[in-house]
Design an enzyme around this catalytic site. Structure first.
Site, mmCIF file in Angstrom:
data_model
loop_
_atom_site.group_PDB
_atom_site.id
_atom_site.type_symbol
_atom_site.label_atom_id
_atom_site.label_comp_id
_atom_site.label_asym_id
_atom_site.label_seq_id
_atom_site.Cartn_x
_atom_site.Cartn_y
_atom_site.Cartn_z
ATOM 1 N N SER A 150 0.840 -1.197 0.000
ATOM 2 C CA SER A 150 0.000 0.000 0.000
ATOM 3 C C SER A 150 0.881 1.255 0.000
ATOM 4 O O SER A 150 1.734 1.404 -0.872
ATOM 5 C CB SER A 150 -0.935 -0.057 1.220
ATOM 6 O OG SER A 150 -1.928 0.926 1.151
ATOM 7 N N ASP A 329 -8.980 -6.528 -4.193
ATOM 8 C CA ASP A 329 -8.585 -5.228 -3.647
ATOM 9 C C ASP A 329 -9.246 -4.147 -4.497
ATOM 10 O O ASP A 329 -8.889 -3.953 -5.651
ATOM 11 C CB ASP A 329 -7.060 -5.105 -3.699
ATOM 12 C CG ASP A 329 -6.544 -3.787 -3.121
ATOM 13 O OD1 ASP A 329 -7.367 -2.915 -2.761
ATOM 14 O OD2 ASP A 329 -5.320 -3.634 -3.026
ATOM 15 N N HIS A 362 -8.020 -5.244 0.078
ATOM 16 C CA HIS A 362 -6.747 -4.550 0.243
ATOM 17 C C HIS A 362 -5.930 -5.128 1.396
ATOM 18 O O HIS A 362 -4.700 -5.209 1.331
ATOM 19 C CB HIS A 362 -7.016 -3.060 0.482
ATOM 20 C CG HIS A 362 -5.792 -2.210 0.479
ATOM 21 N ND1 HIS A 362 -4.974 -2.090 -0.624
ATOM 22 C CD2 HIS A 362 -5.227 -1.440 1.440
ATOM 23 C CE1 HIS A 362 -3.971 -1.276 -0.340
ATOM 24 N NE2 HIS A 362 -4.097 -0.873 0.907
#
Lengths: 389, 389
Positions: A150, A329, A362
């Site tokens: 991320s 995600d 995610h």
């Protein structure tokens, strides 16, 4: 392979020389807190930097003095995908965080007062610059790999174009070269919830002895929805009603504004917990760092539309890349990774890309998934064979 | 085909007989506000009920006395898909709304005080029951069609199983038979933003002379993100920076917590506007009505898991169905409509299903799209030919 669990001890490094930030502001007399795992080899070629995302810190792996397990302990350790028997791994807490490095709740050396809202807005590139100073302080000239998920992946990418000679491998997981309008929109609403909380006091809530708990709570709930996949939420919670008490099944709706559904109970728990330990100013500045990041601009200010493109910027890079995305995600969907991979291929850079079919959205980058971990393990085995030892 | 634009005049109908609600509570001495368009034919077979969604009212079409155009004016009118030269169309404002029918800002006849937070939580089924009383008051025994988008579609579906003999056609657009956990999660966060605004005062803000503007604003911004598609947001806003002033291009980021991006500016505008006219208690109760709706339970209380399934419940229905979804709607994605269509097919009910390839997400049901409007037009032409005239 050692069977001893890691017992890292956080260390602090002070920097007196001012760091010039992308905004033009400077920060001086700051410190970074970090942990290391494994041993730096003689030619200092086996160092791996792990960069953290929004709600994480330098405590990547093992059990620290408080007894807390690191946030990527399933990934980093003895015999794990990033094997600390082979690699010297560094976890660092970023500037502006609320987990130890200099941040909004520390004193501004210019005024002697707590920074609060006056802590400068820092960017991914600023973090990378601060990490580079740490790298030199540790006597390292080049990372075997810079790795993150991320927001951590953005730092890894930024390293690869900002200091190409310092990065042999860039590992970006569940990440993106830039936020979409929808991504920015979610961050914006979360910020608005904090900024409009009367207890925020323009960021100077410390001196009022209060915390903008309601704002932080709503911000976290919004974020949390985007970390999970729709399917995963459906599987875990569906439309299940929350029991009145343990074991006592509710027989119908409440018909008021209390908690009817399990998903509400779960979100409130997450929001409440977060609001007890996370700093509101840190939340604001980290979401701004996310919004501002645009690899195609490579940290240039002012940002101009069409000035540069991703492919041009990546010509600067000398690293090999491992890019991983997860099918469910929807925060940084696989399409985000495709953009990066295509630009790398166009530049004939070496890139390994894995799109993992995983249900957890995610958050999958933090979870244990055999196929995912095997991809990382194999990649790092190759780095190690290639002369990192 | 008449070329005169519709000039509807809102009418009010008072009901003295108490309405028993799904919660067990009752509401008495309430009124409903409604508009009609076109002419009821002699055998009263051409009446169409239009049900509204969260942010809409009885003012469906034409220009009202204030000069405001109806929210579905592109759909309903002379020569339009729902042609008021052929059909007698009724738009009704639901109980609990803030647009005219009895709601939280009206006086509770039991106490003489403003309801505020004491206004009972109403459900989709309660709205349908209230609409049925209006139907009888208008001298109508059966609707040619009940039609709505999103929450309005839920009312149409509920009509078809609750009063099967009263509905010849059920038209459900961009709707769902039940909210997913993710849908509920977004509603929950929006409610938390309102409930935790200090100006909400437990729903009795009217007597404090304030409005929970911040909470409403955040709630609307969250909602708004879910109404638009990711692609549509990218096309409209992308990462464009907001000009400092009209025509003055910004050359870089602000590095503070003001508005950097156009998408932020747009969301703030939407949130600010909404907070000036929408009632916080209405927002809470409408989102609860959304969360509670589950066609498979057909309004039964208590709700039990696995008690009934959609297919069983639809056996009660006598209507024909038109179901429409939009490819980029991620609030109530086409999969939501597939569930309904499959259950109808399983019961050998007549169903027309159209999945419209449209870029505008959930909001597409309100926008003008030729293919979408042609599907509705053709469907209503068939109703009309089939004896509605």
């Amino acid at each position: 392979m050692s069977s001893n669990p890691l017992k890292p001890i956080a260390q602090t490094l002070k920097f007196t020389e001012p760091l010039r930030l992308q905004s033009g502001a400077q920060i001086r007399d700051y410190h970074l807190i970090y942990e290391t795992y494994g041993t730096l080899n003689a030619d200092k070629s086996n160092a791996v930097l792990i960069c953290h995302a929004l709600n994480a810190s330098h405590h990547v792996a093992g059990e620290n003095e408080k007894g807390d397990t690191g946030w990527w302990d399933n990934m980093v350790g003895s015999g794990k995908p990033v094997d600390t028997d082979k690699f010297f791994v560094v976890g660092v807490n970023n500037l502006g965080s609320c987990f130890g490095s200099t941040g909004p709740m520390h004193a501004n050396p210019d005024t002697g007062k707590i920074y609060g809202a006056d802590f400068p807005v820092v960017t991914v590139e600023d973090w990378v610059d601060a990490q580079k100073r740490l790298m030199h302080a540790l006597g390292i000239e080049q990372w075997a790999a810079v790795m993150g998920g991320s927001l951590g992946g953005m730092q890894a990418m930024a390293w690869s174009v900002r200091y190409p000679e310092c990065v042999r491998h860039c590992v970006a997981i569940a990440s993106t070269t830039h936020l979409s309008a929808q991504n920015i929109a979610f961050n914006d609403v979360a910020r608005q919830a904090i900024l409009s909380d009367p207890n925020f006091h323009g960021g100077h809530f410390y001196e009022h002895g209060v915390v903008p708990t309601n704002g932080l709570r709503v911000a976290r709930m919004i974020g949390h929805i985007t970390y999970l996949s729709d399917d995963d939420m459906a599987d875990k919670f569906g439309r299940e009603l929350r029991p009145i008490e343990q074991g006592q099944i509710r027989e119908g709706y409440r018909f008021d504004y209390g908690v009817d559904f399990e998903i509400e109970s779960y979100l409130h728990y997450q929001g409440d917990k977060f609001a007890t330990y996370f700093d509101a100013n840190t939340y604001l500045l980290i979401t701004k760092a996310l919004d501002y990041f645009d690899l195609a601009q490579a940290g240039r200010t002012p940002v101009r539309e069409n000035d540069l493109d991703l492919s041009t910027v990546l010509q600067q890079s000398q690293a090999e890349y491992l890019v991983i995305s997860f099918t469910t995600d929807w925060r940084f969907s696989p399409e985000h990774s495709h953009d990066l991979v295509q630009a790398l291929v166009k530049n004939q850079r070496k890139v390994t890309y894995a799109e993992i079919d995983a249900p957890h959205g995610h958050d999958a980058f933090l979870l244990t998934d055999e196929r995912y971990h095997n991809v990382v393990r194999a990649y790092f085995n190759n780095i190690s064979v290639g002369g990192a030892q």
